[in-house]
Design an enzyme around this catalytic site. Structure first.
Site: not given
Length: 631
Positions: A159, A162, A236
């Protein structure tokens, strides 16, 4: 790809998103026009339908984008997330907070706000926000209960990639735009639900219009899923690779993915509407979709990229085993020795230590934390007194902790700073800051100042806006209390102000830079001159050589004389916005030039490294918590 290449790819993805959105809108308008023309045969009605359709899509997108202006916390709250309490005693939540803090400090970004989706038994997580200053990370209760520390660290590192690479702002804009193109389907659903009682020709016409809206809205839903799949799948894969690069081990991330595949709950979310809207932001698939509309790559393929010898049949064996006895993350921690680490970190480097750092190495470490950075971050946090860490994390004491970092060692100057702080924020806060400076921060190591500020940031941005405005004014007054501002003092206060301003209005500050280097020659020269002088105090000839080396790297065809500004560090106020607007490739060269300016002899001191980290943070190029002399 390095950080700057990732940023450039995210910027291209933003442009691609606009083109896909335009294509989707065109497809919907054409379908509506065809339906209207078929039923009415009127060109005027067709034009009116086109205008109305565009208005519905546009207003829907604007409404959703406006509702997300609050940034990551707003998204997490809309998803039903519960904020992690500052004083939690839940061992799962404390473990989550510790992991996130260490990853944030290793990455060089403010600690994000934390949320838990308490009603979700599946293993999932997401990062939301326009940038690191307003980021929020949410995990499901299933992830907390089922994942061990290594696996949770892998998910959090995924995460954070990102957060660092610009994916969050792309994702949050995607939410706003896709809401608009799905508006017709939502309107059709509402009419069918609440308009069934209508009678007569008007009622029938209304229901027919609702049916057309549902059918055409289905096109919007299809385009929305197609756009999400196209935008998010490759990101991803990159996030998985970044997580492995950070943790230097694949078992954590691969183990989390295996648990998704082997547990009945998987990564699904209970609320289908929410899962549909935020599917592209999640760690795993939030709902079942066909493979070519899925927002994530196939689970087995993600695991195989981490473990090339993986056989998908292993998931069946895990499913059979876990059906009888589901995994318990905390119990696995105890069995694997992954519990809380011993509170005896190694000593920090001496304040006069020198590190061998080259410009490419400095730029290569931007937003690319490695395993040693994680260890350094853990050691930095654990090296802070436990009571000081808790004061930084608590809303009521975060401001005094941050103000204490800027109080000067000279008693007379500190008294003036206290007066400025008291006049704007009250005597109680000023007294607390002075007491903390005297009793807790007197011997604080230079490399611990920014990590301590990072710990305080989540609590700070929860204060009411008027209090924050007054506090920022007080910080500015404290820094300029005697007219003599050190470079680090200036940069630390400026960083605090920039991050708070961005957190207060995140949508306003979200952008991808496009400026080219030749357009900011004067700003380059000012920043390089100030840093060269700071990196070589009392050595004007060395400073000039460092300045010229940095300038040669970033503007090789220009000849700008070395001229340190008379106003010193305060001249930097004019450079941040233009330099922050640079395109990613130009920023990479700038960071290399800054390393040259601060350490022309190839040696970087601890204080200079912290100065470089602060300047890079202002330019949104985060560096690890403690620069190393290894690539």
């Amino acid at each position: 790809m390095n950080f700057f290449e990732q940023q450039a790819a995210a910027r291209r993805g933003s442009g691609r998103l606009v083109l896909l959105f335009a294509a989707a809108v065109a497809g919907i308008v054409i379908a509506v026009d065809a339906a209207v023309l078929l039923f009415t045969g009127s060109a005027g009605a067709t034009v009116a339908a086109s205008v109305l359709t565009l208005a519905v899509i546009g207003l829907g997108s604007l409404y959703r984008i406006a509702s997300l202006r609050g940034g990551g916390a707003a998204v997490a709250a809309q998803m039903g997330g519960t904020a992690v309490p500052e004083d939690t005693h839940d061992p799962s939540l404390r473990r989550l907070r510790n992991v996130v803090e260490e990853v944030a400090i290793a990455s060089g970004v403010p600690v994000p706000r934390l949320f838990v989706l308490e009603q979700e038994a599946g293993i999932n997580a997401f990062a939301a926000g326009y940038g690191p200053a307003d980021a929020a990370i949410a995990v499901t209760r299933g992830a907390l209960e089922r994942l061990n520390r290594d696996e949770l660290q892998g998910v959090v590192a995924h995460e954070f990639s990102h957060v660092l690479n610009g994916d969050m702002r792309l994702n949050i804009r995607l939410m706003g735009l896709l809401f608009g193109i799905m508006m017709l389907a939502l309107i059709g659903q509402r009419i069918l639900v609440y308009g069934r009682g209508g009678r007569g020709r008007d009622g029938q016409a209304l229901l027919l219009a609702a049916l057309v809206a549902m059918v055409v809205g289905g096109i919007g839903v299809f385009f929305g899923r197609l756009i999400k799949a196209g935008v998010s799948r490759q990101r991803e894969y990159l996030a998985d690779a970044s997580a492995v690069q950070f943790t230097r081990q694949t078992r954590g991330l691969a183990g989390a993915l295996k648990k998704i595949g082997g547990l009945q709950e998987g990564s699904r979310l209970n609320e289908r509407a929410d899962a549909e809207e935020v599917g592209h932001m999640l760690f795993g698939e939030g709902m079942a979709l066909s493979s070519w509309l899925a927002t994530h790559p196939p689970l087995a393929e993600r695991i195989r990229r981490l473990e090339p010898g993986f056989d998908p049949r292993q998931l069946q064996a895990l499913e059979a085993r876990w059906r009888a006895a589901p995994p318990d993350g905390l119990a696995e921690d105890a069995a694997l020795g992954l519990g809380p680490r011993a509170p005896a970190p190694p000593p920090l480097p001496p304040a006069d230590a020198r590190l061998a750092v080259t410009p490419p190495m400095g730029a290569g470490q931007v937003a690319a934390p490695a395993e040693d950075d994680y260890r350094h971050a853990h050691d930095l946090v654990e090296g802070l007194p436990a009571s000081l860490r808790e004061l930084a994390r608590v809303r009521a004491t975060a401001m005094p902790v941050l103000a204490a970092l800027l109080l000067d060692a000279d008693p007379a100057l500190a008294a003036r700073q206290r007066s400025e702080l008291a006049s704007r924020c009250g005597e109680a806060l000023a007294a607390q800051a002075c007491e903390l400076r005297r009793t807790r921060l007197e011997n604080l190591h230079p490399v611990q100042r920014l990590p301590l500020a990072a710990l305080a940031f989540p609590a700070l941005r929860q204060r009411p806006r008027p209090e924050l405005d007054a506090f920022l004014d007080a910080i500015e007054a404290m820094v300029h209390a005697d007219g003599q501002v050190s470079v680090f003092e200036y940069c630390l206060s400026k960083l605090l102000q920039v991050q708070v301003r961005e957190a207060l209005d995140p949508a306003r500050h979200a952008r991808f830079g496009r400026q080219k280097a030749p357009g900011v020659r004067a700003e380059f020269a000012i920043l390089l001159a100030v840093l060269a002088e700071a990196g070589h105090p009392g050595q004007p000839q060395q400073a000039q050589r460092a300045y010229l080396a940095g300038l040669q790297r970033v503007l090789p065809r220009d000849h700008l004389a070395y001229a340190p500004p008379a106003e010193g560090v305060r001249a930097l106020d004019a450079v941040w916005a233009p330099l922050d607007a640079l395109a990613p490739p130009a920023k990479q060269v700038l960071v290399e030039a800054l390393v040259d300016a601060v350490s022309h002899d190839g040696q970087l001191g601890v204080a200079e490294a912290e100065l470089l980290r602060t300047v890079c943070a202002l330019l949104h190029c985060p560096l690890p918590a403690l620069l190393t002399d290894s690539p």
